[in-house]
Design an enzyme around this catalytic site. Structure first.
Site, mmCIF file in Angstrom:
data_model
loop_
_atom_site.group_PDB
_atom_site.id
_atom_site.type_symbol
_atom_site.label_atom_id
_atom_site.label_comp_id
_atom_site.label_asym_id
_atom_site.label_seq_id
_atom_site.Cartn_x
_atom_site.Cartn_y
_atom_site.Cartn_z
ATOM 1 N N LYS A 117 1.380 1.064 9.506
ATOM 2 C CA LYS A 117 2.365 1.232 10.589
ATOM 3 C C LYS A 117 2.281 0.116 11.621
ATOM 4 O O LYS A 117 3.031 0.110 12.596
ATOM 5 C CB LYS A 117 2.150 2.584 11.271
ATOM 6 C CG LYS A 117 2.519 3.757 10.377
ATOM 7 C CD LYS A 117 2.500 5.046 11.162
ATOM 8 C CE LYS A 117 3.103 6.161 10.346
ATOM 9 N NZ LYS A 117 3.043 7.448 11.055
ATOM 10 N N GLY A 118 1.349 -0.797 11.428
ATOM 11 C CA GLY A 118 1.145 -1.880 12.394
ATOM 12 C C GLY A 118 2.132 -3.023 12.196
ATOM 13 O O GLY A 118 2.942 -3.028 11.264
ATOM 14 N N GLY A 171 -7.316 -9.084 6.322
ATOM 15 C CA GLY A 171 -6.810 -9.966 7.371
ATOM 16 C C GLY A 171 -7.266 -9.535 8.746
ATOM 17 O O GLY A 171 -7.107 -10.269 9.715
ATOM 18 N N THR A 192 -9.169 -8.861 12.091
ATOM 19 C CA THR A 192 -10.110 -9.705 12.826
ATOM 20 C C THR A 192 -11.064 -8.820 13.640
ATOM 21 O O THR A 192 -10.977 -7.592 13.579
ATOM 22 C CB THR A 192 -9.360 -10.690 13.738
ATOM 23 O OG1 THR A 192 -8.560 -9.937 14.653
ATOM 24 C CG2 THR A 192 -8.479 -11.617 12.927
ATOM 25 N N TYR A 208 -9.436 -14.976 8.486
ATOM 26 C CA TYR A 208 -8.945 -14.659 9.832
ATOM 27 C C TYR A 208 -7.588 -15.285 10.070
ATOM 28 O O TYR A 208 -6.983 -15.051 11.115
ATOM 29 C CB TYR A 208 -9.947 -15.150 10.883
ATOM 30 C CG TYR A 208 -11.144 -14.245 11.072
ATOM 31 C CD1 TYR A 208 -11.050 -12.871 10.872
ATOM 32 C CD2 TYR A 208 -12.364 -14.761 11.491
ATOM 33 C CE1 TYR A 208 -12.139 -12.042 11.062
ATOM 34 C CE2 TYR A 208 -13.461 -13.938 11.695
ATOM 35 C CZ TYR A 208 -13.347 -12.577 11.483
ATOM 36 O OH TYR A 208 -14.428 -11.762 11.690
ATOM 37 N N PHE A 229 -4.141 -16.368 7.530
ATOM 38 C CA PHE A 229 -3.554 -16.595 6.210
ATOM 39 C C PHE A 229 -2.393 -17.605 6.249
ATOM 40 O O PHE A 229 -1.645 -17.690 5.290
ATOM 41 C CB PHE A 229 -3.077 -15.270 5.611
ATOM 42 C CG PHE A 229 -4.179 -14.479 4.953
ATOM 43 C CD1 PHE A 229 -4.563 -14.768 3.642
ATOM 44 C CD2 PHE A 229 -4.857 -13.487 5.620
ATOM 45 C CE1 PHE A 229 -5.587 -14.068 3.029
ATOM 46 C CE2 PHE A 229 -5.888 -12.767 5.020
ATOM 47 C CZ PHE A 229 -6.255 -13.064 3.711
ATOM 48 N N HIS A 258 -2.212 -15.286 22.391
ATOM 49 C CA HIS A 258 -1.635 -14.258 21.507
ATOM 50 C C HIS A 258 -0.879 -13.230 22.343
ATOM 51 O O HIS A 258 -1.069 -13.148 23.566
ATOM 52 C CB HIS A 258 -2.736 -13.531 20.725
ATOM 53 C CG HIS A 258 -3.273 -14.317 19.559
ATOM 54 N ND1 HIS A 258 -4.273 -15.236 19.699
ATOM 55 C CD2 HIS A 258 -2.949 -14.299 18.234
ATOM 56 C CE1 HIS A 258 -4.552 -15.767 18.506
ATOM 57 N NE2 HIS A 258 -3.755 -15.223 17.602
ATOM 58 N N HIS A 259 -0.126 -12.386 21.643
ATOM 59 C CA HIS A 259 0.616 -11.287 22.269
ATOM 60 C C HIS A 259 -0.324 -10.335 23.028
ATOM 61 O O HIS A 259 -1.516 -10.242 22.732
ATOM 62 C CB HIS A 259 1.409 -10.511 21.205
ATOM 63 C CG HIS A 259 0.566 -9.997 20.081
ATOM 64 N ND1 HIS A 259 -0.115 -8.817 20.157
ATOM 65 C CD2 HIS A 259 0.264 -10.527 18.870
ATOM 66 C CE1 HIS A 259 -0.779 -8.616 19.034
ATOM 67 N NE2 HIS A 259 -0.571 -9.661 18.241
ATOM 68 N N LYS A 303 -2.927 -7.722 21.406
ATOM 69 C CA LYS A 303 -4.057 -8.119 20.551
ATOM 70 C C LYS A 303 -5.354 -7.582 21.149
ATOM 71 O O LYS A 303 -5.639 -7.763 22.327
ATOM 72 C CB LYS A 303 -4.111 -9.641 20.406
ATOM 73 C CG LYS A 303 -5.207 -10.082 19.452
ATOM 74 C CD LYS A 303 -5.036 -11.520 19.007
ATOM 75 C CE LYS A 303 -6.227 -11.998 18.194
ATOM 76 N NZ LYS A 303 -6.355 -11.326 16.900
HETATM 77 P P1 NAD Z 1 -1.341 -3.568 15.076
HETATM 78 O O1 NAD Z 1 -2.136 -2.946 16.192
HETATM 79 O O2 NAD Z 1 0.127 -3.704 15.248
HETATM 80 O O3 NAD Z 1 -1.609 -2.786 13.712
HETATM 81 C C1 NAD Z 1 -2.830 -2.276 13.311
HETATM 82 C C2 NAD Z 1 -2.567 -0.955 12.606
HETATM 83 O O4 NAD Z 1 -3.794 -0.513 12.033
HETATM 84 C C3 NAD Z 1 -2.084 0.136 13.571
HETATM 85 O O5 NAD Z 1 -0.930 0.778 13.043
HETATM 86 C C4 NAD Z 1 -3.275 1.070 13.656
HETATM 87 O O6 NAD Z 1 -2.908 2.431 13.884
HETATM 88 C C5 NAD Z 1 -3.913 0.871 12.288
HETATM 89 N N1 NAD Z 1 -5.307 1.282 12.258
HETATM 90 C C6 NAD Z 1 -6.281 1.020 13.161
HETATM 91 N N2 NAD Z 1 -7.428 1.643 12.807
HETATM 92 C C7 NAD Z 1 -7.177 2.284 11.624
HETATM 93 C C8 NAD Z 1 -7.950 3.106 10.774
HETATM 94 N N3 NAD Z 1 -9.239 3.419 11.066
HETATM 95 N N4 NAD Z 1 -7.387 3.589 9.649
HETATM 96 C C9 NAD Z 1 -6.078 3.315 9.353
HETATM 97 N N5 NAD Z 1 -5.278 2.561 10.168
HETATM 98 C C10 NAD Z 1 -5.825 2.058 11.279
HETATM 99 O O7 NAD Z 1 -2.018 -4.990 14.835
HETATM 100 P P2 NAD Z 1 -1.458 -6.206 13.951
HETATM 101 O O8 NAD Z 1 -0.842 -7.211 14.845
HETATM 102 O O9 NAD Z 1 -0.695 -5.674 12.791
HETATM 103 O O10 NAD Z 1 -2.832 -6.839 13.436
HETATM 104 C C11 NAD Z 1 -3.741 -6.090 12.646
HETATM 105 C C12 NAD Z 1 -5.016 -6.908 12.444
HETATM 106 O O11 NAD Z 1 -4.698 -8.095 11.718
HETATM 107 C C13 NAD Z 1 -5.662 -7.389 13.752
HETATM 108 O O12 NAD Z 1 -7.059 -7.388 13.588
HETATM 109 C C14 NAD Z 1 -5.131 -8.817 13.907
HETATM 110 O O13 NAD Z 1 -5.962 -9.639 14.693
HETATM 111 C C15 NAD Z 1 -5.140 -9.234 12.447
HETATM 112 N N6 NAD Z 1 -4.261 -10.352 12.088
HETATM 113 C C16 NAD Z 1 -4.748 -11.210 11.158
HETATM 114 C C17 NAD Z 1 -3.969 -12.252 10.689
HETATM 115 C C18 NAD Z 1 -4.516 -13.131 9.602
HETATM 116 O O14 NAD Z 1 -3.829 -14.066 9.160
HETATM 117 N N7 NAD Z 1 -5.732 -12.853 9.126
HETATM 118 C C19 NAD Z 1 -2.670 -12.431 11.193
HETATM 119 C C20 NAD Z 1 -2.191 -11.533 12.145
HETATM 120 C C21 NAD Z 1 -2.995 -10.491 12.580
#
Ligand code: NAD
Length: 216
Positions: free
Chosen positions: A9-10, A71, A73, A96, A98, A127-128, A131
């Site tokens: 849902k994220g 992905g 972090t 960290y 992609f 970042h937004h 984060k």
């Molecule tokens: P977000 O907060 O919009 O989404 C995270 C989702 O994970 C939320 O819906 C949350 O409810 C869910 N979640 C959290 N804990 C959970 C659990 N225990 N079980 C199931 N679901 C759970 O954040 P986002 O912007 O989508 O980013 C998510 C992660 O990815 C962050 O750590 C961000 O830094 C990372 N990110 C990495 C890259 C990359 O290229 N590696 C790029 C963008 C974001």
């Protein structure tokens, strides 16, 4: 391909589902807080959630006997221990960042860090505002590439997808090396590339650079 996503849902979860669906890929397992949908057995799990969510992703991989793309972090030593353990029997790709531009930026820094060794160095990452972790995983990764102690300034504002600038300066000049993601698509393209790579592996721990090189 049939995949599952933790953090469905994220912001990244939704972006990945939208991008993957344009190739006819099927999201058969969706997991988020208080949300679990299972339609079929996935060939891999994609985790963009939280360090806590990652533990649940590792359990899902064991349940379905499939590989994992991470992905998320802000990972801890315990997260990397779990991933190391999983990679003994199943394939894991962790990065960290992609985006392919960030991989090029890493190469640039690796190639030129020696020339800048007598210059001051600092980093700014933006970042937004939602984060959760700071400094960003990417900033930590770049610091490792530069191989020196440097200050990292983290700014959280508005809806910025991710900007990283490494600044080298001496008394008379400044060199800045910057990367800016223009949308989350920059990441989901790399995640799908990693997914196709993962499906060719039986086990092992891989980085996104391994994916780009197509390491055996
Ligand atoms: P977000 O907060 O919009 O989404 C995270 C989702 O994970 C939320 O819906 C949350 O409810 C869910 N979640 C959290 N804990 C959970 C659990 N225990 N079980 C199931 N679901 C759970 O954040 P986002 O912007 O989508 O980013 C998510 C992660 O990815 C962050 O750590 C961000 O830094 C990372 N990110 C990495 C890259 C990359 O290229 N590696 C790029 C963008 C974001």
């Amino acid at each position: 391909m049939k995949y599952g996503i933790v953090g469905s849902k994220g912001k990244m979860g939704r972006e990945i589902m939208e991008y993957f669906s344009s190739f006819g890929d099927e999201c058969v397992v969706e997991k988020d807080v208080d949300h679990f949908v299972e339609r079929d057995v996935p060939q891999l799990i994609i985790d963009f959630s939280s360090p806590q969510g990652l533990k649940e992703s590792v359990e899902l991989c064991r349940k379905y006997n499939c590989g994992l793309i991470v992905g998320t972090t802000g990972l801890t030593d315990e997260s990397f221990r779990l991933l190391g353990e999983l990679s003994k029997t199943l394939p894991v790709v962790q990065s960290y960042n992609f985006s392919s531009g960030m991989s090029i930026m890493k190469e640039i820094l690796k190639a030129f860090r020696e020339q800048f060794k007598d210059w001051d160095c600092a980093m700014i990452e933006i970042h937004h505002s939602q984060k959760k972790d700071a400094p960003s995983g990417t900033a930590k990764m770049l610091k490792e590439v530069i191989q020196r102690d440097l200050s990292i300034s983290s700014i959280r504002v508005g809806g910025i997808f991710g900007e990283h600038t490494v600044i080298f300066s001496n008394a008379g000049e400044v060199v800045e090396i910057s990367h800016r993601a223009l949308s989350r698509r920059a990441f989901s393209i790399g995640v799908r590339r990693a997914a196709l790579f993962l499906l060719t592996k039986e086990k092992g721990f891989f980085t996104y650079e391994d994916v780009l090189k197509g390491v055996d």
